[in-house]
Design an enzyme around this catalytic site. Structure first.
Site, PDB file in Angstrom:
ATOM      1  CB  SER A  62     133.802  94.355  76.367  1.00  0.00           C
ATOM      2  OG  SER A  62     133.733  95.002  75.117  1.00  0.00           O
ATOM      3  CE  LYS A  69     124.985 101.343  75.266  1.00  0.00           C
ATOM      4  NZ  LYS A  69     124.302 100.549  74.243  1.00  0.00           N
ATOM      5  CG  ASN A  95     127.222 103.477  71.107  1.00  0.00           C
ATOM      6  OD1 ASN A  95     127.430 104.543  70.520  1.00  0.00           O
ATOM      7  ND2 ASN A  95     127.162 102.317  70.477  1.00  0.00           N
ATOM      8  N   GLY A 142     110.512  95.241  70.440  1.00  0.00           N
ATOM      9  CA  GLY A 142     111.521  95.654  71.421  1.00  0.00           C
ATOM     10  C   GLY A 142     111.757  97.147  71.408  1.00  0.00           C
ATOM     11  CB  ALA A 143     110.791  99.883  72.989  1.00  0.00           C
ATOM     12  N   GLY A 144     113.981  98.439  74.114  1.00  0.00           N
ATOM     13  CA  GLY A 144     115.065  98.655  75.063  1.00  0.00           C
ATOM     14  C   GLY A 144     116.169  99.429  74.368  1.00  0.00           C
ATOM     15  N   GLY A 145     117.403  99.239  74.805  1.00  0.00           N
ATOM     16  CA  GLY A 145     118.513  99.987  74.221  1.00  0.00           C
ATOM     17  C   GLY A 145     118.643  99.766  72.720  1.00  0.00           C
ATOM     18  N   GLY A 147     122.421  89.432  64.003  1.00  0.00           N
ATOM     19  CA  GLY A 147     122.965  90.674  64.544  1.00  0.00           C
ATOM     20  C   GLY A 147     124.472  90.834  64.452  1.00  0.00           C
TER      21      GLY A 147
END
Ligand code: NAD
Length: 294
Positions: free
Chosen positions: A22, A73, A94, A133-136, A258
């Site tokens: 990360s 999450k 988050n 898209g409809a994920g996280g 993004g």
């Protein structure tokens, strides 16, 4: 860093598994140092099994809070005392803030999506968005956009394991906000084109176009995209995705990747913990300027 840490330093965590890759520790620790804030941010490899103990330790150690990432999450929700409305609607958290032992869950990805648009002077409120898209990421974007006043959202998704999440997003938006959401099959190309043509903004939150799918895009025909359509791809690696190339070919004026969303979701968490604005340009320089091709 060693000069900064002292007996008063307050800990902020990141709990996920795996998480060693990360960028968040570099982001937050550099921002604390730059502003002279007495916090330290550390990543902890925490899976679902160890999550309850880890969340309790936020209270025990008097931490200021934590970021939460996959696979935690959703699992973290029942372990918290309060939820911000967006986190409650998303069913995901988050960011946790600890106020004297009371833990509140937030989701900042949607805030991260809205901010770069505002910074470019683009106001998507009272307008229609088509969202793939409809994920996280797609969930956080749809919920925040609806809460912020986007009038209509057409959500396109594959019939995969995230279809249920798409159904949930549409239902919760229609129930709890004035926004009108509809669900569409991404497999129906004619419908997809029609909805994009009818929209103010098209957002791709599928990850198609990122490194492993670098040469792919859901929209490969420039004639689908008007010059005055806003095109937002949540991918930031590579910086210019195939979708963005198609949009440029179509002469689209506002094309966003993004990167701003990634920085701003962190900045929103930073603000919740410290009350201060993250020095975004400085952090952008620290994280990305060394290798703009990343
Ligand atoms: P996820 O696994 O939760 O959801 C993936 C979504 O993409 C689902 O809706 C799925 O149906 C769809 N999808 C997957 N493969 C597809 C394909 N080949 N064609 C069409 N649709 C497809 O993932 P997520 O956490 O929502 O992340 C999605 C992407 O969003 C990431 O890959 C990343 O690029 C981007 N993202 C960006 C930021 C940021 O801050 N900029 C933050 C989170 C995610």
């Amino acid at each position: 860093m060693s000069e900064r840490i002292n007996g008063h330093t307050i800990l902020i965590g990141l709990m996920a598994y795996p998480i060693r890759h990360s960028m968040s520790p570099t982001m937050h620790n550099n921002a604390f140092a730059k502003l002279g804030l007495d916090y330290a941010y550390l990543a902890f490899e925490i899976d679902n099994e160890r999550l309850p103990d880890a969340i309790q330790s936020i209270r025990t150690l008097d931490m200021r809070g934590s970021n939460i990432s996959m696979p935690n999450k959703q699992k973290v929700l029942p372990l918290l005392d309060k939820l911000d409305p967006a986190a409650e609607m998303c069913g995901a958290v988050n960011t946790i803030v600890n106020d004297d032992g009371i833990l509140t869950g937030y989701t900042t990805d949607g805030i991260g999506f809205m901010k770069p648009l505002a910074d470019e002077g683009i106001d998507i409120r009272k307008h229609k968005m088509t969202l793939a898209g409809a994920g996280g990421a797609g969930t956080a974007i749809a919920i925040q956009a609806a809460l912020d006043g986007v009038s209509e959202i057409s959500i396109f998704n594959l019939h995969d394991e995230t279809w249920k999440s798409a159904e949930h997003n549409v239902a919760v938006i229609n129930e709890k906000t004035p926004c009108h959401a509809t669900l569409h099959a991404l497999e129906d190309r004619d419908d997809f084109r029609k909805e994009i043509e009818d929209s103010f903004i098209y957002t791709d939150a599928t990850g198609v176009g990122m490194k492993s799918l670098e040469n792919e895009t859901l929209v490969d025909d420039p004639s689908w995209l008007r010059k005055d359509l806003i095109v937002f791809d949540t991918v930031y690696s590579p910086r210019k995705t195939k979708l963005m190339e198609v949009a440029e070919k179509a002469g689209v004026e506002h094309v966003l990747n993004g990167l701003g969303m990634m920085l701003e979701q962190g900045a929103a968490a930073f603000k919740l913990w410290t009350g201060e604005d993250m020095p975004i340009e400085y952090i952008h320089h620290i994280l990305f300027d060394k290798d703009e091709t990343k």
